[in-house]
Design a protein around this motif. Structure first.
Motif, PDB file in Angstrom:
ATOM      1  N   THR A 122      20.055 101.571 -20.107  1.00  0.00           N
ATOM      2  CA  THR A 122      19.778 102.350 -21.313  1.00  0.00           C
ATOM      3  C   THR A 122      18.581 101.821 -22.089  1.00  0.00           C
ATOM      4  N   GLU A 123      18.568 100.513 -22.343  1.00  0.00           N
ATOM      5  CA  GLU A 123      17.535  99.921 -23.195  1.00  0.00           C
ATOM      6  C   GLU A 123      16.262  99.565 -22.427  1.00  0.00           C
ATOM      7  N   GLN A 124      16.217  99.926 -21.176  1.00  0.00           N
ATOM      8  CA  GLN A 124      15.013  99.669 -20.391  1.00  0.00           C
ATOM      9  C   GLN A 124      14.565 100.978 -19.722  1.00  0.00           C
ATOM     10  N   CYS A 125      14.975 101.191 -18.492  1.00  0.00           N
ATOM     11  CA  CYS A 125      14.467 102.318 -17.696  1.00  0.00           C
ATOM     12  C   CYS A 125      14.793 103.682 -18.303  1.00  0.00           C
ATOM     13  N   VAL A 126      15.964 103.849 -18.878  1.00  0.00           N
ATOM     14  CA  VAL A 126      16.307 105.142 -19.494  1.00  0.00           C
ATOM     15  C   VAL A 126      15.415 105.376 -20.716  1.00  0.00           C
ATOM     16  N   LEU A 127      15.259 104.367 -21.547  1.00  0.00           N
ATOM     17  CA  LEU A 127      14.418 104.487 -22.739  1.00  0.00           C
ATOM     18  C   LEU A 127      12.972 104.834 -22.372  1.00  0.00           C
ATOM     19  N   TYR A 128      12.378 104.091 -21.459  1.00  0.00           N
ATOM     20  CA  TYR A 128      10.977 104.321 -21.101  1.00  0.00           C
ATOM     21  C   TYR A 128      10.799 105.666 -20.406  1.00  0.00           C
ATOM     22  N   SER A 129      11.789 106.068 -19.637  1.00  0.00           N
ATOM     23  CA  SER A 129      11.734 107.372 -18.965  1.00  0.00           C
ATOM     24  C   SER A 129      11.841 108.506 -19.972  1.00  0.00           C
ATOM     25  N   ALA A 130      12.699 108.337 -20.970  1.00  0.00           N
ATOM     26  CA  ALA A 130      12.825 109.359 -22.016  1.00  0.00           C
ATOM     27  C   ALA A 130      11.510 109.505 -22.778  1.00  0.00           C
ATOM     28  N   LEU A 131      10.868 108.385 -23.088  1.00  0.00           N
ATOM     29  CA  LEU A 131       9.582 108.437 -23.785  1.00  0.00           C
ATOM     30  C   LEU A 131       8.542 109.161 -22.933  1.00  0.00           C
ATOM     31  N   ASP A 132       8.451 108.801 -21.667  1.00  0.00           N
ATOM     32  CA  ASP A 132       7.467 109.441 -20.799  1.00  0.00           C
ATOM     33  C   ASP A 132       7.773 110.922 -20.592  1.00  0.00           C
ATOM     34  N   HIS A 137       6.221 116.683 -22.605  1.00  0.00           N
ATOM     35  CA  HIS A 137       6.751 117.921 -23.193  1.00  0.00           C
ATOM     36  C   HIS A 137       7.992 118.460 -22.491  1.00  0.00           C
ATOM     37  N   PHE A 138       8.801 117.592 -21.920  1.00  0.00           N
ATOM     38  CA  PHE A 138      10.101 117.998 -21.399  1.00  0.00           C
ATOM     39  C   PHE A 138      11.120 117.899 -22.519  1.00  0.00           C
ATOM     40  N   ASP A 139      12.118 118.770 -22.505  1.00  0.00           N
ATOM     41  CA  ASP A 139      13.276 118.606 -23.365  1.00  0.00           C
ATOM     42  C   ASP A 139      14.132 117.525 -22.724  1.00  0.00           C
ATOM     43  N   VAL A 140      14.536 116.526 -23.497  1.00  0.00           N
ATOM     44  CA  VAL A 140      15.263 115.380 -22.959  1.00  0.00           C
ATOM     45  C   VAL A 140      16.693 115.375 -23.495  1.00  0.00           C
ATOM     46  N   VAL A 141      17.630 115.201 -22.569  1.00  0.00           N
ATOM     47  CA  VAL A 141      19.042 115.058 -22.899  1.00  0.00           C
ATOM     48  C   VAL A 141      19.509 113.748 -22.294  1.00  0.00           C
ATOM     49  N   GLU A 153      23.917  96.173 -28.127  1.00  0.00           N
ATOM     50  CA  GLU A 153      23.191  96.365 -29.385  1.00  0.00           C
ATOM     51  C   GLU A 153      21.825  97.014 -29.132  1.00  0.00           C
ATOM     52  N   LEU A 154      21.125  96.546 -28.130  1.00  0.00           N
ATOM     53  CA  LEU A 154      19.832  97.139 -27.790  1.00  0.00           C
ATOM     54  C   LEU A 154      19.999  98.558 -27.253  1.00  0.00           C
ATOM     55  N   ALA A 155      21.076  98.791 -26.532  1.00  0.00           N
ATOM     56  CA  ALA A 155      21.335 100.144 -26.014  1.00  0.00           C
ATOM     57  C   ALA A 155      21.550 101.127 -27.163  1.00  0.00           C
ATOM     58  N   GLU A 156      22.307 100.724 -28.167  1.00  0.00           N
ATOM     59  CA  GLU A 156      22.517 101.594 -29.335  1.00  0.00           C
ATOM     60  C   GLU A 156      21.194 101.875 -30.035  1.00  0.00           C
ATOM     61  N   ALA A 157      20.381 100.858 -30.184  1.00  0.00           N
ATOM     62  CA  ALA A 157      19.067 101.040 -30.806  1.00  0.00           C
ATOM     63  C   ALA A 157      18.204 101.971 -29.955  1.00  0.00           C
ATOM     64  N   ALA A 158      18.265 101.826 -28.639  1.00  0.00           N
ATOM     65  CA  ALA A 158      17.476 102.676 -27.745  1.00  0.00           C
ATOM     66  C   ALA A 158      17.912 104.138 -27.863  1.00  0.00           C
ATOM     67  N   LEU A 159      19.203 104.388 -27.908  1.00  0.00           N
ATOM     68  CA  LEU A 159      19.693 105.762 -28.063  1.00  0.00           C
ATOM     69  C   LEU A 159      19.225 106.341 -29.399  1.00  0.00           C
ATOM     70  N   HIS A 160      19.268 105.523 -30.433  1.00  0.00           N
ATOM     71  CA  HIS A 160      18.807 105.973 -31.748  1.00  0.00           C
ATOM     72  C   HIS A 160      17.306 106.299 -31.712  1.00  0.00           C
ATOM     73  N   SER A 163      16.666 109.585 -29.903  1.00  0.00           N
ATOM     74  CA  SER A 163      17.015 110.723 -30.749  1.00  0.00           C
ATOM     75  C   SER A 163      15.969 110.938 -31.836  1.00  0.00           C
ATOM     76  N   ARG A 164      15.658 109.888 -32.549  1.00  0.00           N
ATOM     77  CA  ARG A 164      14.775 110.004 -33.706  1.00  0.00           C
ATOM     78  C   ARG A 164      13.302 110.174 -33.344  1.00  0.00           C
ATOM     79  N   ASN A 165      12.810 109.366 -32.439  1.00  0.00           N
ATOM     80  CA  ASN A 165      11.378 109.356 -32.142  1.00  0.00           C
ATOM     81  C   ASN A 165      10.966 110.294 -31.020  1.00  0.00           C
ATOM     82  N   MET A 166      11.925 110.710 -30.192  1.00  0.00           N
ATOM     83  CA  MET A 166      11.580 111.529 -29.031  1.00  0.00           C
ATOM     84  C   MET A 166      12.296 112.872 -29.038  1.00  0.00           C
TER      85      MET A 166
END
Length: 180
Positions: A122-132, A137-141, A153-160, A163-166
């Protein structure tokens, strides 16, 4: 609803790395959600794309990666999510599923506009993939109960952050709908 693809991130894993033990417990928790997403995506005939690390094996392909993961010490975490004959496969070498891979081209060919991300970490590959995905311009779920973490703790921050930035839709597996 725009055409949707399920992206399964790094689930073919030998779990022979420094953070493996911390990750394994979280993968066990996420596994039911991931298998449910796979079942629903397949039933709706939505594309299922596995994007997996090559673990530095530059001569590897998806069959070798799967065989190595199944031969690893946590086969029970790999078997339930193994690709079927219709699955698509992209090999990656870095954190993002897009970095130096043909994934964006493949998604264009599939006319996918919405990506459902599941897998690890979550806090690594999922986060960076969501950003990319977002900057492309993909809708991300992201189904929060279908991603695994090393550090909660980092996973919760990554999910936040997703949601907020992407503008990612952070939801549960039960809320994910595939259009087929």
């Amino acid at each position: 609803m725009p055409p949707t693809a399920l992206i399964v991130i790094d689930m073919l894993n030998t779990y022979e790395h420094e953070d493996a033990e911390a990750l394994v417990a979280s993968v066990r928790e996420a596994l039911p959600g991931i298998t449910t997403l796979l079942k629903h995506a397949r039933a709706s005939e939505s594309p299922v794309i596995y994007v997996n690390d090559n673990f530095g094996q530059w001569r590897s392909h998806h069959g070798e990666i799967l065989d190595a993961a199944l031969a690893g010490r946590h086969r029970s975490l790999v078997e339930p999510v193994a690709p079927d004959e219709d699955a698509l496969f992209v090999v990656k070498a870095r954190h993002s599923v897009f970095y130096e891979t043909p994934l964006a081209y493949l998604l264009g060919e599939l006319r996918a506009e919405r990506l459902v991300l599941c897998g690890q970490v979550t806090e690594q590959c999922v986060l960076y993939s969501a950003l990319d995905a977002h900057i492309r311009h993909f809708d991300v779920v992201v189904a929060a109960d279908a991603v695994a973490h090393i550090d909660a703790e980092l996973a919760e921050a990554a999910l936040h952050m997703m949601s907020r930035n992407m503008s990612a839709d952070i939801c549960t597996v039960a809320d994910v709908v595939f259009d087929g």
